[in-house]
Scaffold this motif. Structure first.
Motif, PDB file in Angstrom:
ATOM      1  N   ARG A  61     -20.378 -64.271  43.486  1.00 50.88           N
ATOM      2  CA  ARG A  61     -20.940 -62.911  43.182  1.00 50.88           C
ATOM      3  C   ARG A  61     -21.607 -62.438  44.668  1.00 50.88           C
ATOM      4  O   ARG A  61     -22.391 -63.378  45.344  1.00 50.88           O
ATOM      5  N   TYR A  62     -22.034 -61.145  45.018  1.00 49.46           N
ATOM      6  CA  TYR A  62     -22.093 -60.805  46.414  1.00 49.46           C
ATOM      7  C   TYR A  62     -23.392 -59.957  45.995  1.00 49.46           C
ATOM      8  O   TYR A  62     -24.381 -59.853  46.579  1.00 49.46           O
ATOM      9  N   ASP A  63     -23.168 -58.722  45.380  1.00 47.22           N
ATOM     10  CA  ASP A  63     -24.074 -57.704  45.639  1.00 47.22           C
ATOM     11  C   ASP A  63     -24.809 -57.479  44.198  1.00 47.22           C
ATOM     12  O   ASP A  63     -25.406 -56.254  43.997  1.00 47.22           O
ATOM     13  N   ARG A  64     -24.935 -58.441  43.362  1.00 44.65           N
ATOM     14  CA  ARG A  64     -25.612 -58.334  41.980  1.00 44.65           C
ATOM     15  C   ARG A  64     -25.951 -59.577  41.428  1.00 44.65           C
ATOM     16  O   ARG A  64     -25.452 -60.810  42.078  1.00 44.65           O
ATOM     17  N   GLN A  65     -26.866 -59.864  40.554  1.00 45.09           N
ATOM     18  CA  GLN A  65     -27.153 -61.131  40.023  1.00 45.09           C
ATOM     19  C   GLN A  65     -25.872 -61.753  39.215  1.00 45.09           C
ATOM     20  O   GLN A  65     -24.978 -60.998  38.710  1.00 45.09           O
ATOM     21  N   PRO A  66     -25.971 -63.040  39.216  1.00 49.19           N
ATOM     22  CA  PRO A  66     -24.705 -63.659  38.694  1.00 49.19           C
ATOM     23  C   PRO A  66     -24.634 -63.301  37.385  1.00 49.19           C
ATOM     24  O   PRO A  66     -25.579 -63.113  36.594  1.00 49.19           O
ATOM     25  N   VAL A  67     -23.330 -63.027  36.791  1.00 51.00           N
ATOM     26  CA  VAL A  67     -23.019 -62.483  35.112  1.00 51.00           C
ATOM     27  C   VAL A  67     -22.828 -63.990  34.951  1.00 51.00           C
ATOM     28  O   VAL A  67     -21.711 -64.666  35.322  1.00 51.00           O
ATOM     29  N   GLY A  68     -23.624 -64.458  33.712  1.00 52.38           N
ATOM     30  CA  GLY A  68     -23.433 -65.421  33.194  1.00 52.38           C
ATOM     31  C   GLY A  68     -22.162 -65.628  32.182  1.00 52.38           C
ATOM     32  O   GLY A  68     -21.818 -64.504  32.003  1.00 52.38           O
ATOM     33  N   ALA A  69     -21.772 -66.724  31.827  1.00 48.62           N
ATOM     34  CA  ALA A  69     -20.702 -67.014  30.905  1.00 48.62           C
ATOM     35  C   ALA A  69     -20.912 -66.192  29.658  1.00 48.62           C
ATOM     36  O   ALA A  69     -21.737 -66.547  29.149  1.00 48.62           O
ATOM     37  N   LEU A  70     -20.046 -65.576  29.161  1.00 46.41           N
ATOM     38  CA  LEU A  70     -19.764 -65.110  27.726  1.00 46.41           C
ATOM     39  C   LEU A  70     -20.214 -66.319  26.480  1.00 46.41           C
ATOM     40  O   LEU A  70     -20.671 -66.063  25.591  1.00 46.41           O
ATOM     41  N   ALA A  98     -16.403 -61.762  33.090  1.00 46.92           N
ATOM     42  CA  ALA A  98     -17.301 -61.652  34.190  1.00 46.92           C
ATOM     43  C   ALA A  98     -16.959 -61.115  35.213  1.00 46.92           C
ATOM     44  O   ALA A  98     -17.722 -60.427  36.175  1.00 46.92           O
ATOM     45  N   HIS A  99     -15.578 -61.062  35.452  1.00 41.71           N
ATOM     46  CA  HIS A  99     -14.888 -60.047  36.876  1.00 41.71           C
ATOM     47  C   HIS A  99     -13.455 -60.053  36.219  1.00 41.71           C
ATOM     48  O   HIS A  99     -12.679 -60.813  36.480  1.00 41.71           O
ATOM     49  N   GLN A 100     -13.261 -58.754  35.677  1.00 45.10           N
ATOM     50  CA  GLN A 100     -11.970 -58.588  35.210  1.00 45.10           C
ATOM     51  C   GLN A 100     -11.014 -58.676  36.183  1.00 45.10           C
ATOM     52  O   GLN A 100     -10.965 -58.003  37.360  1.00 45.10           O
ATOM     53  N   TYR A 101      -9.748 -59.283  35.791  1.00 42.30           N
ATOM     54  CA  TYR A 101      -8.757 -59.398  36.760  1.00 42.30           C
ATOM     55  C   TYR A 101      -7.386 -58.564  36.304  1.00 42.30           C
ATOM     56  O   TYR A 101      -7.081 -58.680  35.099  1.00 42.30           O
ATOM     57  N   PRO A 102      -7.140 -57.651  37.363  1.00 43.68           N
ATOM     58  CA  PRO A 102      -7.455 -57.745  38.974  1.00 43.68           C
ATOM     59  C   PRO A 102      -8.393 -56.529  39.019  1.00 43.68           C
ATOM     60  O   PRO A 102      -8.787 -56.271  40.179  1.00 43.68           O
ATOM     61  N   LEU A 103      -8.630 -55.652  38.205  1.00 41.63           N
ATOM     62  CA  LEU A 103      -9.453 -54.617  38.545  1.00 41.63           C
ATOM     63  C   LEU A 103     -10.839 -54.504  38.849  1.00 41.63           C
ATOM     64  O   LEU A 103     -11.581 -53.654  39.524  1.00 41.63           O
ATOM     65  N   GLY A 104     -11.653 -55.851  38.533  1.00 40.65           N
ATOM     66  CA  GLY A 104     -12.791 -55.971  39.064  1.00 40.65           C
ATOM     67  C   GLY A 104     -13.931 -55.429  37.847  1.00 40.65           C
ATOM     68  O   GLY A 104     -13.658 -54.887  36.994  1.00 40.65           O
ATOM     69  N   GLY A 105     -15.122 -55.764  38.084  1.00 39.06           N
ATOM     70  CA  GLY A 105     -16.031 -55.225  37.197  1.00 39.06           C
ATOM     71  C   GLY A 105     -16.281 -56.217  36.253  1.00 39.06           C
ATOM     72  O   GLY A 105     -15.579 -57.080  35.572  1.00 39.06           O
ATOM     73  N   GLY A 128     -14.133 -53.065  42.766  1.00 46.40           N
ATOM     74  CA  GLY A 128     -14.245 -54.238  42.282  1.00 46.40           C
ATOM     75  C   GLY A 128     -14.541 -55.213  43.344  1.00 46.40           C
ATOM     76  O   GLY A 128     -14.124 -56.590  43.443  1.00 46.40           O
ATOM     77  N   ILE A 129     -15.651 -54.885  44.198  1.00 47.62           N
ATOM     78  CA  ILE A 129     -15.931 -55.657  45.436  1.00 47.62           C
ATOM     79  C   ILE A 129     -17.426 -56.419  45.136  1.00 47.62           C
ATOM     80  O   ILE A 129     -17.762 -57.222  46.093  1.00 47.62           O
ATOM     81  N   ALA A 130     -17.948 -56.271  44.015  1.00 43.31           N
ATOM     82  CA  ALA A 130     -19.525 -56.906  43.786  1.00 43.31           C
ATOM     83  C   ALA A 130     -19.003 -58.367  43.543  1.00 43.31           C
ATOM     84  O   ALA A 130     -20.058 -59.397  43.665  1.00 43.31           O
ATOM     85  N   ALA A 131     -17.826 -59.012  43.354  1.00 45.42           N
ATOM     86  CA  ALA A 131     -17.796 -60.315  42.990  1.00 45.42           C
ATOM     87  C   ALA A 131     -16.295 -60.582  43.236  1.00 45.42           C
ATOM     88  O   ALA A 131     -15.320 -59.849  43.635  1.00 45.42           O
ATOM     89  N   GLY A 132     -15.997 -62.138  43.309  1.00 48.32           N
ATOM     90  CA  GLY A 132     -14.512 -62.439  43.462  1.00 48.32           C
ATOM     91  C   GLY A 132     -13.998 -62.505  44.788  1.00 48.32           C
ATOM     92  O   GLY A 132     -14.892 -62.593  45.751  1.00 48.32           O
ATOM     93  N   LEU A 133     -12.855 -62.624  44.761  1.00 53.61           N
ATOM     94  CA  LEU A 133     -11.817 -62.913  46.170  1.00 53.61           C
ATOM     95  C   LEU A 133     -10.980 -61.992  46.405  1.00 53.61           C
ATOM     96  O   LEU A 133     -10.197 -62.027  47.033  1.00 53.61           O
TER      97      LEU A 133
END
Length: 471
Positions: A292-301, A254-261, A399-404
């Motif tokens: 999640r900030y700039d996109r619809q939430p990505v559901g769990a795999l 859902a949010h690759q760590y650490p590169l994002g996406g 990597g800024i569309a989601a996460g911390l």
């Protein structure tokens, strides 16, 4: 029951020497304070309780207390009892805490002033009042059996609340009997690694970039950790088909760590198809799925195939890592094995904490806290992007569309110099290559910036320090 009052005192260990009781008691108390064993502010037992414990007259203890108060070793106040005086604290001081490692390599650095390392939320924002309310209600309603050893899977109240929340918020297909409560993600990964090795799995594939600790834990379980390739679309899941003996893959889909996406839909489908065809499993690390900030939430795999995906979640990012609360949602064929592995070494996690978290979820306090923090972290993210663009237009933020956290791409060959400059300024920040698997060739230089980590009072200062070290 003439001695019932003695049960209301607190224990105090003292070694008395000599035959003069009052003098011996005073010497023992002075030494306990002088050595630091009794710290300033420590409340001492009442004279009545201590007299019973030491087998001496109450007047002897009361006189010793009074004399030590007169000498300045103790203080006595109505309603507050007798305590070690503040000015009587030992003169020696503990060494100053060292800053956490920042991946800066060799060389001296200034004392830590600002912390922008990733992996931690704003700890000052922990919802203490709401958590205390949930804890009080949970303890009031808790059945007596909750304070026994219990089920190694965890309290049924929490597993039921999690099943409802995860289905609603993350699209996870969960039933309480398939959930195992863990003491953090690392604990869950240790357990599932043990289960996989016992099943004859040789290798667990990992992503090109991630935490070295996860690799280390899997290798300690006797598993190999081949790394999958990475490109502009994320982890190359098609490479799984060429890994002989690989029985599982660990992913942050859902949010690759650490590169994002987020992993693209075709690759999400591909990794699940591989698991079905090979009989393998996907270990899904959903470490910051709520943000999640700039996109619809990505559901769990896990929603694509609950029988082939082990879903691992945690309260460490949404609330605080100090709670040590995490969970695994397991395929039916693994649930009993994981519960048995946990029961063999750690029979049950803290029942009161589990009950409090269950109440926190059911009451809606968790949702309210996540929404509030989502707004706060988004503001910080926007301020970070604005400041970097203004100060260093050539630095790309991703990597800024989601996460911390965010990734700042640096000019080739400048990562280590930037980290050294940050260390000299007292800024703790991580380099991208700190997360690169040893077998993966370097492809980019950059910084991983944890914009959630500082408290509000330190955020602007940390942001200025970061801009001051960018090329």
């Amino acid at each position: 029951m003439a001695n019932d009052w003695a049960t209301f005192g607190s224990d105090l260990h003292l070694e008395l020497r000599g035959t003069r009781l009052r003098a011996g008691l005073m010497d023992a108390l002075r030494e306990a304070v002088r050595s630091g064993r009794l710290e300033a502010g420590t409340r001492l037992p009442s004279s009545r309780s201590l007299a019973v414990d030491l087998g001496m007259a109450r007047n002897t203890v009361a006189d010793a207390y009074a004399e030590l108060v007169a000498e300045g070793w103790l203080t006595a106040r109505q309603g507050s009892g007798t305590r070690v005086a503040r000015r009587a604290a030992p003169r020696t001081s503990a060494p100053a805490p060292q800053p956490p490692p920042s991946g800066t390599g060799r060389g001296r650095s200034a004392a830590l002033v600002h912390n922008l390392q990733s992996g931690t939320p704003d700890l000052a924002s922990f919802p203490r009042a709401d958590w205390l309310k949930a804890y009080r209600r949970a303890l009031t309603d808790a059945p007596n059996e909750a304070f026994g050893y219990g089920d190694p899977r965890g309290r049924p109240e929490l597993r039921t609340a999690l099943a409802e929340y995860l289905a609603r918020a993350r699209g996870v297909h969960a039933r309480p009997e398939r959930i195992v409560i863990c003491s953090g993600f690392v604990h869950g990964l240790m357990l599932i690694g043990e289960v996989l090795r016992a099943r004859g799995v040789r290798d667990v594939a990992v992503e090109s970039y991630g935490l070295w600790l996860h690799d280390d834990l899997l290798r300690r379980a006797g598993l190999g950790t081949p790394a999958l390739g990475f490109d502009e679309r994320g982890t190359r899941t098609e490479e799984l088909a060429g890994l002989d003996g690989c029985g599982a893959v660990l992913m942050t889909a859902a949010h690759q760590y650490p590169l994002g996406g987020a992993l693209p839909p075709d690759r999400r489908a591909a990794v699940v198809d591989w698991a079905r065809a090979s009989g393998g499993f996907v270990l899904e690390d959903d470490y910051d799925g709520e943000f999640r900030y700039d996109r619809q939430p990505v559901g769990a795999l896990q929603g694509l195939d609950p029988d082939r995906v082990v879903y691992l979640g945690t309260a460490s990012k949404a609330l605080a890592p100090g709670l040590r609360l995490a969970w695994m949602v397991l395929p039916q064929e693994l649930a009993q094995e994981a519960a048995a592995a946990k029961g063999a070494v750690d029979w049950t996690s803290s029942a009161p904490d589990q009950l409090a978290f269950a109440e926190f979820l059911r009451s809606g306090a968790y949702d309210r806290h996540v929404r509030a923090m989502r707004l706060r972290y988004r503001r910080r993210r926007d301020q970070l992007v604005e400041a970097v663009v203004a100060h260093s237009p050539e630095t790309r933020v991703s990597g800024i569309a989601a996460g911390l956290h965010a990734v700042l791409t640096l000019p080739p060959g400048t990562e280590q110099a930037t980290l050294r400059a940050a260390a000299w300024r007292g800024l703790a920040v991580q380099g991208v290559n700190r997360f690169r698997r040893p077998t993966v060739p370097p492809t980019l230089d950059g910084l991983v910036v944890g914009y959630a980590t500082p408290p509000d009072s330190g955020w602007q200062g940390a942001l200025r320090a970061l801009c001051g070290v960018l090329p």
